[in-house]
Design a protein around this motif. Structure first.
Motif, PDB file in Angstrom:
ATOM      1  N   ALA A 181       0.844  -1.198   0.000  1.00 58.94           N
ATOM      2  CA  ALA A 181       0.000   0.000   0.000  1.00 58.94           C
ATOM      3  C   ALA A 181       0.876   1.243   0.000  1.00 58.94           C
ATOM      4  CB  ALA A 181      -0.919   0.019   1.217  1.00 58.94           C
ATOM      5  N   GLY A 182       0.395   2.288  -0.666  1.00 56.37           N
ATOM      6  CA  GLY A 182       1.136   3.545  -0.693  1.00 56.37           C
ATOM      7  C   GLY A 182       0.289   4.649  -1.268  1.00 56.37           C
ATOM      8  N   THR A 183       0.868   5.837  -1.370  1.00 55.75           N
ATOM      9  CA  THR A 183       0.213   6.984  -1.991  1.00 55.75           C
ATOM     10  C   THR A 183       1.275   7.796  -2.723  1.00 55.75           C
ATOM     11  OG1 THR A 183       0.537   8.506  -0.129  1.00 55.75           O
ATOM     12  CG2 THR A 183      -1.463   7.156  -0.106  1.00 55.75           C
ATOM     13  N   MET A 184       0.830   8.634  -3.660  1.00 55.61           N
ATOM     14  CA  MET A 184       1.756   9.533  -4.329  1.00 55.61           C
ATOM     15  C   MET A 184       2.107  10.725  -3.439  1.00 55.61           C
ATOM     16  SD  MET A 184       2.973   8.710  -7.250  1.00 55.61           S
ATOM     17  CE  MET A 184       3.544  10.329  -7.773  1.00 55.61           C
ATOM     18  N   GLY A 185       1.156  11.167  -2.623  1.00 55.48           N
ATOM     19  CA  GLY A 185       1.402  12.278  -1.717  1.00 55.48           C
ATOM     20  C   GLY A 185       1.571  11.772  -0.305  1.00 55.48           C
ATOM     21  N   ARG A 186       1.242  12.609   0.642  1.00 54.27           N
ATOM     22  CA  ARG A 186       1.366  12.187   2.037  1.00 54.27           C
ATOM     23  C   ARG A 186       0.322  11.136   2.375  1.00 54.27           C
ATOM     24  NH1 ARG A 186       2.710  17.823   5.342  1.00 54.27           N
ATOM     25  NH2 ARG A 186       4.513  18.436   4.063  1.00 54.27           N
ATOM     26  N   GLY A 187      -0.954  11.456   2.159  1.00 53.20           N
ATOM     27  CA  GLY A 187      -2.022  10.466   2.284  1.00 53.20           C
ATOM     28  C   GLY A 187      -2.072   9.729   3.598  1.00 53.20           C
ATOM     29  N   GLY A 188      -1.754  10.419   4.702  1.00 48.30           N
ATOM     30  CA  GLY A 188      -1.707   9.750   5.997  1.00 48.30           C
ATOM     31  C   GLY A 188      -3.013   9.102   6.397  1.00 48.30           C
ATOM     32  N   VAL A 212       3.930  -1.236   3.636  1.00 49.61           N
ATOM     33  CA  VAL A 212       3.449   0.138   3.519  1.00 49.61           C
ATOM     34  C   VAL A 212       4.595   1.017   3.026  1.00 49.61           C
ATOM     35  CG1 VAL A 212       2.517   2.142   4.746  1.00 49.61           C
ATOM     36  CG2 VAL A 212       1.741  -0.163   5.348  1.00 49.61           C
ATOM     37  N   ILE A 213       4.391   1.628   1.857  1.00 47.47           N
ATOM     38  CA  ILE A 213       5.363   2.591   1.324  1.00 47.47           C
ATOM     39  C   ILE A 213       5.041   3.933   1.951  1.00 47.47           C
ATOM     40  CG2 ILE A 213       6.274   3.688  -0.749  1.00 47.47           C
ATOM     41  CD1 ILE A 213       5.236   1.266  -2.325  1.00 47.47           C
ATOM     42  N   SER A 214       5.936   4.415   2.795  1.00 42.57           N
ATOM     43  CA  SER A 214       5.585   5.574   3.616  1.00 42.57           C
ATOM     44  C   SER A 214       6.474   6.774   3.333  1.00 42.57           C
ATOM     45  CB  SER A 214       5.704   5.218   5.103  1.00 42.57           C
ATOM     46  OG  SER A 214       7.065   5.003   5.447  1.00 42.57           O
ATOM     47  N   ASP A 215       5.947   7.919   3.707  1.00 43.61           N
ATOM     48  CA  ASP A 215       6.708   9.149   3.750  1.00 43.61           C
ATOM     49  C   ASP A 215       7.215   9.273   5.185  1.00 43.61           C
ATOM     50  OD1 ASP A 215       7.432  11.869   4.083  1.00 43.61           O
ATOM     51  OD2 ASP A 215       6.213  12.414   2.358  1.00 43.61           O
ATOM     52  N   ARG A 216       8.491   9.481   5.361  1.00 44.41           N
ATOM     53  CA  ARG A 216       9.071   9.523   6.707  1.00 44.41           C
ATOM     54  C   ARG A 216       8.365  10.514   7.613  1.00 44.41           C
ATOM     55  NH1 ARG A 216      11.651   4.940   7.792  1.00 44.41           N
ATOM     56  NH2 ARG A 216      13.350   4.474   6.353  1.00 44.41           N
ATOM     57  N   ARG A 217       7.813  11.576   7.027  1.00 40.67           N
ATOM     58  CA  ARG A 217       7.181  12.609   7.852  1.00 40.67           C
ATOM     59  C   ARG A 217       5.959  12.095   8.586  1.00 40.67           C
ATOM     60  NH1 ARG A 217       6.830  17.000   3.137  1.00 40.67           N
ATOM     61  NH2 ARG A 217       6.405  15.035   2.048  1.00 40.67           N
ATOM     62  N   VAL A 235       3.164  -6.183   9.355  1.00 42.05           N
ATOM     63  CA  VAL A 235       3.332  -4.989   8.527  1.00 42.05           C
ATOM     64  C   VAL A 235       4.801  -4.555   8.512  1.00 42.05           C
ATOM     65  CG1 VAL A 235       2.741  -2.547   8.247  1.00 42.05           C
ATOM     66  CG2 VAL A 235       0.979  -4.187   8.928  1.00 42.05           C
ATOM     67  N   THR A 236       5.328  -4.348   7.310  1.00 45.05           N
ATOM     68  CA  THR A 236       6.686  -3.845   7.124  1.00 45.05           C
ATOM     69  C   THR A 236       6.625  -2.502   6.420  1.00 45.05           C
ATOM     70  OG1 THR A 236       7.568  -6.093   6.930  1.00 45.05           O
ATOM     71  CG2 THR A 236       8.938  -4.308   6.070  1.00 45.05           C
ATOM     72  N   PHE A 237       7.389  -1.543   6.919  1.00 43.26           N
ATOM     73  CA  PHE A 237       7.428  -0.224   6.283  1.00 43.26           C
ATOM     74  C   PHE A 237       8.585  -0.161   5.299  1.00 43.26           C
ATOM     75  CE2 PHE A 237       4.828   0.617   9.929  1.00 43.26           C
ATOM     76  CZ  PHE A 237       3.938   1.594   9.498  1.00 43.26           C
ATOM     77  N   VAL A 238       8.303   0.420   4.137  1.00 44.37           N
ATOM     78  CA  VAL A 238       9.273   0.543   3.059  1.00 44.37           C
ATOM     79  C   VAL A 238       9.447   2.023   2.747  1.00 44.37           C
ATOM     80  CG1 VAL A 238       9.844  -0.081   0.693  1.00 44.37           C
ATOM     81  CG2 VAL A 238       8.529  -1.674   2.119  1.00 44.37           C
ATOM     82  N   ASP A 239      10.676   2.483   2.708  1.00 48.97           N
ATOM     83  CA  ASP A 239      10.943   3.886   2.369  1.00 48.97           C
ATOM     84  C   ASP A 239      10.653   4.101   0.888  1.00 48.97           C
ATOM     85  OD1 ASP A 239      11.808   6.483   2.169  1.00 48.97           O
ATOM     86  OD2 ASP A 239      13.702   6.138   3.221  1.00 48.97           O
ATOM     87  N   ARG A 240       9.959   5.182   0.560  1.00 49.85           N
ATOM     88  CA  ARG A 240       9.613   5.459  -0.832  1.00 49.85           C
ATOM     89  C   ARG A 240      10.801   5.977  -1.632  1.00 49.85           C
ATOM     90  NH1 ARG A 240       5.037   9.741  -0.157  1.00 49.85           N
ATOM     91  NH2 ARG A 240       4.635   9.126  -2.293  1.00 49.85           N
ATOM     92  N   LYS A 241      11.909   6.244  -0.971  1.00 49.68           N
ATOM     93  CA  LYS A 241      13.104   6.699  -1.661  1.00 49.68           C
ATOM     94  C   LYS A 241      14.220   5.674  -1.483  1.00 49.68           C
ATOM     95  CE  LYS A 241      12.118  11.640  -1.303  1.00 49.68           C
ATOM     96  NZ  LYS A 241      12.627  12.956  -0.903  1.00 49.68           N
ATOM     97  N   PRO A 242      15.013   5.390  -2.520  1.00 49.80           N
ATOM     98  CA  PRO A 242      14.908   5.986  -3.848  1.00 49.80           C
ATOM     99  C   PRO A 242      13.743   5.415  -4.639  1.00 49.80           C
ATOM    100  CG  PRO A 242      16.634   4.344  -3.855  1.00 49.80           C
ATOM    101  CD  PRO A 242      16.150   4.448  -2.431  1.00 49.80           C
ATOM    102  N   ALA A 243      13.145   6.258  -5.455  1.00 44.86           N
ATOM    103  CA  ALA A 243      11.982   5.841  -6.239  1.00 44.86           C
ATOM    104  C   ALA A 243      12.327   4.744  -7.239  1.00 44.86           C
ATOM    105  CB  ALA A 243      11.391   7.049  -6.969  1.00 44.86           C
TER     106      ALA A 243
END
Length: 363
Positions: A181-188, A212-217, A235-243
């Motif tokens: 799961a993820g979003t292009m924006g923040r989408g919290g 979950v592809i997350s934004d660190r913020r 649930v495992t969190f995945v950094d969206r960077k690098p794209a």
């Protein structure tokens, strides 16, 4: 046809998010005698852009596409020395800088918009652009509605991506299902609702792993929710960077969930489709490829029960889910290939410059 040199001006966000679109586009343009000089901010993730053939010029740090006069003068000299025929702003954020460079070098310029609302940000200042391009029909409608440019100058340029040959999901019935799961924006908020849906699926004994592809913020709050729902091992969190890592993540998934609509092009859903993965997405996403029931399965944004129901339907009928992925691939092959994007953009470039492309020979 004569060789043409085009200066791409882009924000770091566009270079990062659109890398899998821009890279094959640049290579394809070379075959059509169009050379690219990319003007990118310092620190931008440029790994996707092939250099060569793309020549890269750092533009320095900017705010809303604006540079100090000294920085602009340096770029102007570099563009003149490379005999650039046309300036192309790849996003609305870069439009002001592109227009200034075009003015200072006495060249034409064009602009690409990806998001609803770009027209209001631009106002009437880009009526003088040679063309204003939109990457989806809703964006085109928005540009015309808000008079970003004369209607005859507004053109559709659908994004092109390479696709796998067949659906890559649910290949091994014995393997635990992977849902990303993820979003292009923040989408919290959207991601929170998806995590709640994950918890309900886990309670119903579906054999799934969740990423979950997350934004660190916004990740801290999401992790707290995962802990409260006792999903730390699921649930495992995945950094969206690098794209550049995202296509590999999508290819390894069985389902991708676009958790919340954004006003910009949903590139992540496009890449997931191209990887052969069925997409479940929030309604009102931007992209002509988001066709409910044909290329994606959609749910009302923020409604956890609908997410659970529709994810369950994909998990219960994997044959239908694979069929959805196959239909999405077929649609992309007909409408969103790099070759189609190259052909359309070459026509626009040469039209704005004033040179009509020669007809292709029939093989």
């Amino acid at each position: 046809m004569e060789r043409v040199r085009v200066g791409w001006v882009a924000s770091d966000q566009t270079i990062e998010s659109f890398g899998r679109i821009l890279a094959p586009l640049a290579v394809g343009l070379m075959d059509e005698l169009v050379e690219i000089v990319a003007i990118c901010p310092l620190g931008a993730e440029i790994g996707e852009l092939p250099s060569p053939p793309v020549e890269l010029i750092p533009s320095g740090k900017s705010r809303r596409g604006l540079l100090r006069r000294r920085g602009t003068e340096t770029l102007t000299r570099q563009i003149r020395s490379r005999k650039v025929h046309l300036i192309h702003a790849l996003d609305a954020e870069s439009a002001s800088l592109a227009r200034r460079l075009a003015h200072d070098t006495k060249t034409n310029y064009i602009l690409t918009c990806h998001a609803l609302g770009d027209a209001r940000r631009l106002g009437l200042m880009h009526r003088r652009a040679g063309a204003v391009l939109g990457t989806s029909e809703p964006v085109i409608t928005d540009l015309i509605k808000h008079h970003a440019a004369p209607a005859e100058k507004v053109r559709l340029l659908r994004p092109g991506v390479h696709q796998v040959h067949q659906a890559s999901c649910f290949l091994d019935p014995e393997r635990t299902v992977t849902i990303v799961a993820g979003t292009m924006g923040r989408g919290g908020r959207g991601l929170r609702e998806v995590i709640k849906a994950f918890a309900k699926l886990h309670q119903q004994d579906y054999d799934c792993r969740f990423f979950v592809i997350s934004d660190r913020r916004g990740e801290k709050r999401l992790r707290a929710l995962v802990k409260r729902l006792d999903l730390r091992h699921e649930v495992t969190f995945v950094d969206r960077k690098p794209a550049s890592c995202l296509p590999g993540i999508f290819k390894a998934a069985d389902i991708y969930v676009s958790a919340a609509p954004t006003r910009g092009l949903d590139v992540h859903s496009l890449l997931a489709m191209a990887a052969g993965v069925p997409v479940l997405g929030a309604k009102k996403g931007v992209g002509d490829f988001l066709l409910d029931g044909t290329t994606v399965l959609q749910f009302p944004a923020g409604e956890t029960s609908q997410i659970v129901t529709k994810l369950g339907s994909l998990l219960d009928d994997t044959a239908w889910a694979k069929g959805l992925a196959e239909r999405a691939l077929e649609y992309l092959r007909k409408n969103h290939t790099p070759a189609q994007m190259v052909t359309a953009l070459v026509e626009i470039y040469r039209d704005v410059i004033g040179e009509k492309p020669a007809p292709k020979s029939v093989q």
